[in-house]
Write a protein that holds these residues in place. Structure first.
Motif, short mmCIF file in Angstrom:
data_model
loop_
_atom_site.label_atom_id
_atom_site.label_comp_id
_atom_site.label_asym_id
_atom_site.label_seq_id
_atom_site.Cartn_x
_atom_site.Cartn_y
_atom_site.Cartn_z
N VAL A 218 0.85 -1.19 0.00
CA VAL A 218 0.00 0.00 0.00
C VAL A 218 0.89 1.24 0.00
O VAL A 218 1.60 1.52 0.97
CB VAL A 218 -0.94 0.03 1.22
N VAL A 219 0.85 1.98 -1.10
CA VAL A 219 1.62 3.23 -1.26
C VAL A 219 0.69 4.39 -1.00
O VAL A 219 -0.39 4.48 -1.58
CB VAL A 219 2.20 3.34 -2.69
N THR A 220 1.09 5.29 -0.12
CA THR A 220 0.29 6.47 0.19
C THR A 220 1.04 7.72 -0.23
O THR A 220 2.23 7.88 0.06
CB THR A 220 -0.01 6.55 1.70
N LEU A 221 0.33 8.61 -0.94
CA LEU A 221 0.91 9.88 -1.40
C LEU A 221 -0.04 11.02 -1.07
O LEU A 221 -1.26 10.83 -1.07
CB LEU A 221 1.15 9.85 -2.91
N PRO A 222 0.48 12.21 -0.80
CA PRO A 222 -0.39 13.34 -0.48
C PRO A 222 -1.11 13.87 -1.73
O PRO A 222 -0.50 13.96 -2.81
CB PRO A 222 0.58 14.39 0.07
N LEU A 223 -2.38 14.18 -1.57
CA LEU A 223 -3.13 14.79 -2.66
C LEU A 223 -2.70 16.24 -2.82
O LEU A 223 -2.32 16.90 -1.84
CB LEU A 223 -4.63 14.73 -2.38
N ALA A 224 -2.74 16.74 -4.05
CA ALA A 224 -2.41 18.15 -4.29
C ALA A 224 -3.52 19.03 -3.75
O ALA A 224 -4.70 18.68 -3.79
CB ALA A 224 -2.24 18.39 -5.79
N LEU A 225 -3.13 20.17 -3.23
CA LEU A 225 -4.09 21.15 -2.73
C LEU A 225 -4.46 22.10 -3.86
O LEU A 225 -3.67 22.34 -4.79
CB LEU A 225 -3.50 21.93 -1.56
N GLU A 226 -5.64 22.67 -3.79
CA GLU A 226 -6.09 23.59 -4.84
C GLU A 226 -5.24 24.85 -4.85
O GLU A 226 -4.92 25.41 -5.88
CB GLU A 226 -7.56 23.95 -4.64
#
Length: 232
Positions: A218-226
């Motif tokens: 399971v790879v977790t990455l931060p979502l981009a902010l607007e």
């Protein structure tokens, strides 16, 4: 002693990560040379595809060298916003074309997740994990690898599940140990590199066994902010 050990690890990392793009360049070059040796000129379509892949992989090899240099200088690479599904799909397609990934590898999930990370780092993570999954299912009667992308809170997750053989508690615990490898010619750097790259991008890696056998990564990455200002 610490400096010598660091140099040894970085040197091994260069060898480990450059093997894939250099192998791809070699494969395409050999294919073109074989056709020419038979006095058969490659079609324009084949020639364009081969040269495009050679250029792409040579650029990636150069990027890997630049990346390792930044480690030596303790500099951070630039993080960007990009579509995660397109990146995963591109890596899967590339590895299948090069014969490095089982044709039964499937992809599903969210196609619209935009993450904020270093694209090269994510490429290296995916290549390492998919290569490991492919090697794990190689001896299975019906090898399968499934990749899924989904949103979990403020993060994006990529799960890579294979139906490889069952593993013991000891083997599962040793997978993330730097310098340990169950492969005869392994460097023991694959998952250690993956974890370092993900943590440098605000992400993480979790490993667990599948009840029917095999491994779930399971790879977790931060979502981009607007608001891009918030990213900095």
């Amino acid at each position: 002693m610490e400096k010598t050990n660091s140099i040894a690890i970085i040197s091994a990392m260069v060898a480990h990560e450059l093997k894939q793009p250099l192998g791809a360049i070699n494969n395409y070059s050999e294919a073109l040379l074989r056709q020419l040796s038979r006095n058969k000129s490659p079609s324009e379509k084949i020639l364009k595809e081969a040269l495009s892949e050679i250029k792409s992989e040579s650029t990636r090899a150069s990027d890997i060298i630049d990346f390792v240099r930044t480690i030596g200088r303790k500099e951070r690479r630039e993080r960007k916003q990009f579509n995660l599904e397109r990146t995963v799909s591109r890596i899967i397609s590339l590895m299948k074309r090069l014969g490095r990934l089982n044709l039964n590898c499937t992809l599903s999930g969210d196609k619209d997740l935009i993450v904020y990370a270093d694209p090269l780092n994510v490429d290296l993570v995916l290549i390492n994990l998919l290569k490991n999954a492919e090697e794990a299912v190689a001896g299975q009667p019906s090898p399968k690898i499934h990749v899924e992308i989904k949103k979990v809170g403020s993060t994006a997750q990529v799960t890579i599940e294979d139906n490889g053989p069952e593993m013991s508690d000891e083997k599962l615990a040793s997978l993330s140990n730097l310098g340990h490898s169950s492969k005869k010619d392994g460097l023991g750097l694959g998952l250690a590199i993956v974890r370092e790259l993900l943590e440098a991008n605000g992400g993480s890696l979790k490993l667990s066994r599948v009840s029917t056998g095999g491994l779930l990564c399971v790879v977790t990455l931060p979502l981009a902010l607007e608001d891009e200002d918030e990213l900095r």
